[in-house]
Design an enzyme around this catalytic site. Structure first.
Site, PDB file in Angstrom:
ATOM      1  CE  LYS A   1      -1.338   1.052   3.897  1.00 55.61           C
ATOM      2  NZ  LYS A   1      -1.694   1.744   5.116  1.00 55.61           N
ATOM      3  CB  THR A   2       3.681   2.310   2.147  1.00 53.31           C
ATOM      4  OG1 THR A   2       2.957   1.811   3.261  1.00 53.31           O
ATOM      5  CG2 THR A   2       4.288   3.642   2.505  1.00 53.31           C
TER       6      THR A   2
ATOM      7  CG  ASP B   1      -1.683   5.681   4.255  1.00 51.62           C
ATOM      8  OD1 ASP B   1      -2.223   4.674   3.762  1.00 51.62           O
ATOM      9  OD2 ASP B   1      -0.620   5.645   4.910  1.00 51.62           O
ATOM     10  CD  GLU B   2      -3.396   2.862   7.620  1.00 53.73           C
ATOM     11  OE1 GLU B   2      -4.359   2.093   7.418  1.00 53.73           O
ATOM     12  OE2 GLU B   2      -2.295   2.496   8.021  1.00 53.73           O
TER      13      GLU B   2
ATOM     14  CD  GLN C   1      -4.837  -4.109   7.356  1.00 53.36           C
ATOM     15  OE1 GLN C   1      -4.018  -3.688   8.161  1.00 53.36           O
ATOM     16  NE2 GLN C   1      -4.531  -4.350   6.095  1.00 53.36           N
TER      17      GLN C   1
ATOM     18  NE  ARG D   1      -0.625  -6.165  10.888  1.00 51.59           N
ATOM     19  CZ  ARG D   1      -0.774  -5.514   9.735  1.00 51.59           C
ATOM     20  NH1 ARG D   1       0.125  -4.619   9.367  1.00 51.59           N
ATOM     21  NH2 ARG D   1      -1.799  -5.750   8.950  1.00 51.59           N
TER      22      ARG D   1
END
Length: 791
Positions: A35-36, A223-224, A254, A614
């Site tokens: 994503k980043t 973002d997010e 998430q 994670r």
DNA sequence: CGGCCCCGCGTTTTT
DNA sequence: CGCGGGGCCG
């Protein structure tokens, strides 16, 4: 980097998402799907291929850390110079900056203070007291949360009575809310939610100003996005509805912050707000092994509300998720520590490759104790933030008062600290007087006669001295930099004297905290000076930074590899080769505070999904049958979520004992959750010795003794057997979370090489006495000390 | 006004 | 159990 080079760094779906810039787009980025990477390359693409100027790109993130890291990554692609002018930061910090420059339009001064949650709660509490309401009925914290929730949904006081947050049992919340808003204004202060609400109102009521920013931000990235709330969504719309040049990135699976107003509908309905928006899905996971990805998928599939997606991994197959039941929280910790040692041997990895994730901060304790015994270095993230510590808040309150004397909460904090004979009675008189005239406390203190403040001569003199002191510092605001002035305030106010002459010399952590704070202030001034060249860094700049900064953001130049302990929430965005998800019991995970509504349960399930995803290689779940909490023994069944994971992808330790493991029963059988809980508590001494004269010979039961095991065995009708015979680890000499033992040699950043002669304290207060070769004997507060263990 | 004691309470957390 | 706030007493 040419266009081809740039795009060659991406897979096909990433490439599509990056190169679509004609309209609104929603990028659903599965866990570990890069994503980043998409965000950074997209910004690079906008700069290089679309010819946008960096100051015309606005990128909004949720943490300062995320913003900083992304900026660094972009700098590596397009160069420092261009990256520097990107408008990148958290919603709150970007909007705070806008609000400061447009303050006049909404009737604020640009030096407004930012109230943190504690300030908000304290103000609400004061208002409740002043209204003479019952604090049992109107709990300050819960009222403050309601107000916050209202603001997150852009519900102003006038509309509150008609909204769904309003409940008939607490009709006066509306009035509290009204007063709260007035008081914030009088204090020239905004709370965190105001940074959003006021920005929204600014754009809503001042079309010219909105246009100005629409013109400025040619492209907006978020973002997010799954964690945005309604207010943020509305502001985004205000900024982008004409051009539709907006790209939001997130993962609905998430979304775990609804308790602070995040609304998963924002991401689910993005295409309702932007009708022509294109949807991109990133489904290849680069982080985890196939079995981890599949197990996580099997869990999240149980949720109804989600955007369908198929996350897959082409990494190695890996091993199943492991489930390791334990008798007690202590055994749970022992199992985890043993596993850390085992995996380190097998995989030849470091302590920093492990994370222990839990639902609540309180669960860290047993792990902390066990790891100290075993000499495993660890670091606990979260808990009390540095800036929330009393001594630091006091200093900041002084700074705030000097920058903005109207700041009521700061004034209340320091008016009698250090004690200068201005007690509660006087403060209340000043507050009453200020409220009567609708002005700030400082106004009253400045003109006590004018406002007819009724105090004795002596008190009036004390107030006047205090006022003069504040005014004296205020004259230096423009001439002295943050560090010089801040240092002067700490010395002259008597804070320094108070902390250093503290009667208990053991109380050294406050001194070290203060020193750390002063050092941080100095660093800030220096680094800012380099960036902005010339202009001196004012105290207000420092406050702005500090108000929106948190512990997690602080530099973590880890000299030493340590196991990470944190809540699942804090782990979002991170990854570790091995992850332990601990405390998987009902009444912990899911949290008992969630009442069982589907929305809440699904969020808890997403939380577990976040935890599992994670992990890169190993994911180990643990579950304790008995747990000490608040001094009493809790006995909860295993978490219902364990049954949501595909059994083929979950290996339960002691599989042979399946029949005895309630969570392995197939559906249709009587629900194990409805079985009466086995009551082990009844065998224990009543934890609260009441006046009732009962013979109470029971010595405190060591939860790990053989006796205790026998009790559990009997209490459970023989259902519980040891999972592994784990001997309580032999007494280990005092060792430390940081891998220190008495006698260790360390190399300290400032003092050089030295030998540890004494260790004391726990948690954040762990201290070491060290004899340095060249710097004499020093006490170090290990949380902040920068050192390396060399022997 | 300030210190001491007792009582009550106790998800997640960023900004 | 451990902390923080409120109330009471000097």
């Amino acid at each position: 980097m040419t266009k081809e080079e740039l795009l060659s760094q991406l897979n096909e779906s990433q490439r599509e998402a990056v190169s679509y810039c004609d309209g609104a787009s929603l990028v659903i980025a599965g866990a570990g799907s890069g994503k980043t990477r998409v965000l950074t390359y997209k910004i690079a693409y906008l700069l290089q291929e679309m010819g946008l100027a960096p100051w015309n790109i606005l990128a909004l993130t949720f943490t300062n850390k995320a913003a900083r890291e992304m900026k660094e990554r972009i700098a590596r692609i397009v160069g420092e110079e261009r990256a520097r002018y990107l408008q990148m930061g958290t919603f709150h910090s970007i909007f705070a900056r806008i609000l400061r420059s447009e303050a006049a339009a909404i009737g604020y001064q640009s030096n407004f203070t930012i109230y943190d949650q504690a300030d908000s709660r304290s103000l609400v509490k004061n208002i409740i007291k002043e209204m003479q309401l019952d604090e049992k009925q109107y709990k300050p914290a819960s009222v403050a949360d309601q107000i916050s929730m209202a603001k997150n949904h852009v519900i102003l006081p006038e509309a509150f009575a008609g909204c769904s947050l309003y409940d008939n049992k607490h009709p006066l919340v509306t009035d509290i809310y009204k007063r709260y808003v007035e008081r914030c204004r009088q204090a020239n202060a905004m709370d965190f939610d105001d940074l959003l609400v006021q920005t929204f109102l600014l754009f809503e009521h001042h079309e010219d100003i909105r246009r100005k920013y629409v013109e400025k931000f040619h492209f907006v990235l978020v973002d997010e996005y799954q964690d945005t709330n309604y207010a943020q969504q509305r502001i985004l719309l205000q900024l982008t509805r004409e051009r539709q040049r907006v790209c939001v990135v997130g993962d609905d699976a998430q979304s775990i912050y609804s308790f602070r107003g995040a609304n998963i509908d924002n991401i689910l309905n993005f295409r309702g707000a932007y009708t022509n928006a294109r949807l991109f899905k990133l489904e290849q996971n680069y982080r985890s092994t196939q079995l981890i990805v599949e197990a996580a998928n099997s869990l999240i599939r149980k949720n109804e509300r989600q955007i369908p997606k198929d996350v897959y991994s082409h990494n190695e197959h890996g091993e199943k998720l492991q489930l390791k039941p334990a008798y007690s929280d202590r055994e749970e910790a022992i199992i985890v520590c043993k596993d850390i040692r085992r995996i380190m041997r097998e995989d030849h990895c470091e302590y920093s490759d492990f994370a222990i994730l839990y639902r609540t901060n309180a669960q860290s304790r047993s792990f902390e104790e066990q790891m100290r015994k075993d000499g495993i270095p660890y670091r606990i993230y979260g808990g009390l933030s540095f800036y929330q510590r009393k001594e630091i808040k006091d200093v900041i309150a002084y700074f705030r008062t000097v920058c903005n004397p109207d700041d009521e909460e700061a004034m209340r904090r320091i008016i009698n600290y250090p004690t200068r004979g201005i007690g509660n009675t006087t403060v209340q008189k000043v507050v009453d007087c200020a409220m009567q005239h609708g002005v700030s406390l400082f106004s009253v203190i400045s003109m006590p006669v004018f406002y007819q403040l009724d105090v004795t001569k002596g008190t009036a003199a004390k107030l006047e001295t205090f006022r003069q002191q504040i005014e004296a510092w205020r004259t230096k605001l423009d001439t002295e930099d943050a560090y010089t002035l801040g240092h002067a305030i700490i010395m002259e106010s008597g804070i320094s004297k108070d902390i250093y002459s503290s009667r208990n010399p053991e109380d050294l952590s406050r001194q070290e905290n203060l020193e750390e704070f002063v050092a941080g202030m100095q660093d800030f001034v220096e680094s800012r000076r380099e960036e902005d060249q010339g202009d001196h860094v004012q105290l207000g700049d420092f406050l702005q930074e500090v108000a929106l900064l948190t512990d997690l953001d602080s530099d973590s130049d880890e000299e030493q590899a340590r196991v990470s302990l944190m809540t699942v929430h804090a782990a979002k965005g991170l990854e570790f080769p091995t992850v332990f998800v601990v405390g998987l019991e009902e009444n912990i995970f899911p949290s008992p505070m969630c009442t069982g509504s589907m929305r809440q349960l699904e969020e808890e399930r997403r939380l577990l999904y976040v935890a599992i995803t994670r992990a890169e290689k190993h994911c180990i779940l643990t579950c304790a049958q008995n747990r000490f909490r608040y001094g009493t023994l809790e006995n909860d069944p295993p978490s219902r979520f364990i049954r949501d994971i595909d059994p083929k992808l979950l290996h339960v330790e002691g599989e042979s004992a399946e029949a005895e493991r309630p969570w392995r029963r197939s559906a249709g059988q009587q629900d194990w959750m409805q079985n009466p809980r086995p009551v082990a508590t009844q065998f224990l001494a009543d934890p609260k010795p009441r006046a009732v004269a009962k013979p109470k010979p029971e010595p405190p039961v060591d939860p790990f003794s053989q006796d205790f095991k026998r009790l559990l065995h009997t209490a459970s009708g023989g259902r519980y057997k040891p999972v592994a015979s784990v001997a309580p680890s032999a007494a280990v000499s005092a060792s430390h979370s940081c891998g220190l033992r008495e006698g260790s040699m360390i190399e300290h950043q400032r003092f050089g090489i030295g030998k540890v002669v004494r260790l004391e304290g726990t948690g954040d207060n762990e201290k070491a006495t060290v004899e340095f070769r060249n710097a004499g004997t020093k006490q170090l507060l290990l949380k902040f000390a920068k050192y390396k263990v060399i022997d």
